[in-house]
Design an enzyme around this catalytic site. Structure first.
Site, PDB file in Angstrom:
ATOM      1  N   CYS A  92       0.815  -1.214   0.000  1.00 22.59           N
ATOM      2  CA  CYS A  92       0.000   0.000   0.000  1.00 22.59           C
ATOM      3  C   CYS A  92       0.859   1.278   0.000  1.00 22.59           C
ATOM      4  CB  CYS A  92      -1.002  -0.047   1.138  1.00 22.59           C
ATOM      5  SG  CYS A  92      -2.411   1.013   0.837  1.00 22.59           S
ATOM      6  N   HIS A 193      -3.791  -5.526   2.706  1.00 18.73           N
ATOM      7  CA  HIS A 193      -3.361  -5.728   4.089  1.00 18.73           C
ATOM      8  C   HIS A 193      -3.990  -7.031   4.574  1.00 18.73           C
ATOM      9  CE1 HIS A 193      -2.155  -1.512   4.068  1.00 18.73           C
ATOM     10  NE2 HIS A 193      -3.351  -1.184   3.640  1.00 18.73           N
TER      11      HIS A 193
END
Ligand code: GLN
Length: 241
Positions: A92, A193
């Site tokens: 990310c 995630h």
């Protein structure tokens, strides 16, 4: 044999999404196979060790990304370690800063990235939040599904030197064009995630095999398989568009 060094970078900046778990998973999967492994956590201002086999970056806020990229460039040793053959796994915000550039803030200030991946990130029309599933073709040609959750405002576009890690089945991924993550040499960036390596042991082992340059024996774990099945079912049933 020297212990395999896993280097977790800048948790104080890029630690808010729990991606630290990726580093723990890598260490534990090595130890479960009788390999010595150490996890080193490096904070801004501390020298990045050159001896790592795998370096990890996680998710974080825009302002923290700007600090992280400046610190890593100033330190310079991550570049040297990668040139010497180490791997980098970036999630990310970590993925975004590994690219050529990304934007931050409402005025979309363009920040130069580390330039390690041929990708660029710009603010997307809306934030991508939720489960993300993507189909991953493993290096041996086998198919797997990567599960995780995404939470990002940036949309990432790949240049010709980077190839997508996987194809989105559920969720947004890089920018809504069906690609998820990027691979370039021994660098992998992606959005999920979870931590993503806890949810996807095959991806964890791929990274370890890349770093060690040798195949690893499988570590069967029916409990993890069952949890994966539940997560895949749930994400498919609650399919977002
Ligand atoms: N700040 C970045 C974005 O919103 C990264 C977010 C994250 O790391 N989850 O795009």
């Amino acid at each position: 044999m020297n212990p395999v060094e896993i280097v977790l970078l800048y948790q104080s900046l890029l630690g808010i999404y729990g991606d630290r778990g990726n580093a723990v998973v890598l260490r534990e999967r090595l130890r479960a196979r009788g390999r010595e492994a150490v996890l080193r956590q490096i904070e801004p201002g501390q020298p990045v060790p050159a001896s790592g086999a795998i370096y990890l970056l996680g998710g974080g806020e825009d302002a923290a990304q700007v600090t992280a990229v400046r610190q890593l460039r100033q330190d310079g040793r991550l570049f040297a370690a990668l040139d010497a053959g180490a791997c980098l796994f970036a999630v990310c915000a970590g993925f975004q800063i590994t690219g050529r550039s990304f934007t931050v803030g409402h005025d979309d200030q363009v920040i130069e990235g580390l330039g390690l991946l041929d990708v660029e990130t710009r603010r997307g029309p809306r934030r991508a939040v939720g489960e993300v599933l993507s189909r991953w073709t493993k290096p041996d040609g086998g198919q797997s599904v990567i599960t995780g959750f995404e939470n990002h405002g940036g949309h990432t576009y790949l240049g010709p030197e980077a190839t997508p890690l996987a194809r989105v089945e559920v969720g947004v991924g890089n920018n809504g064009d069906g690609t998820e993550g990027a691979v370039q040499g021994r660098i992998i960036g992606c959005y999920p995630h979870g931590p993503v390596l806890a949810r996807n042991p095959e991806l964890a082992d791929h990274l370890l095999e890349l770093a060690l340059g040798q195949p690893l024996d499988p570590l069967p774990n029916p409990e993890i398989d069952d949890l994966r099945r539940q997560r895949l079912d749930w994400a498919r049933r609650h399919h977002r568009r």
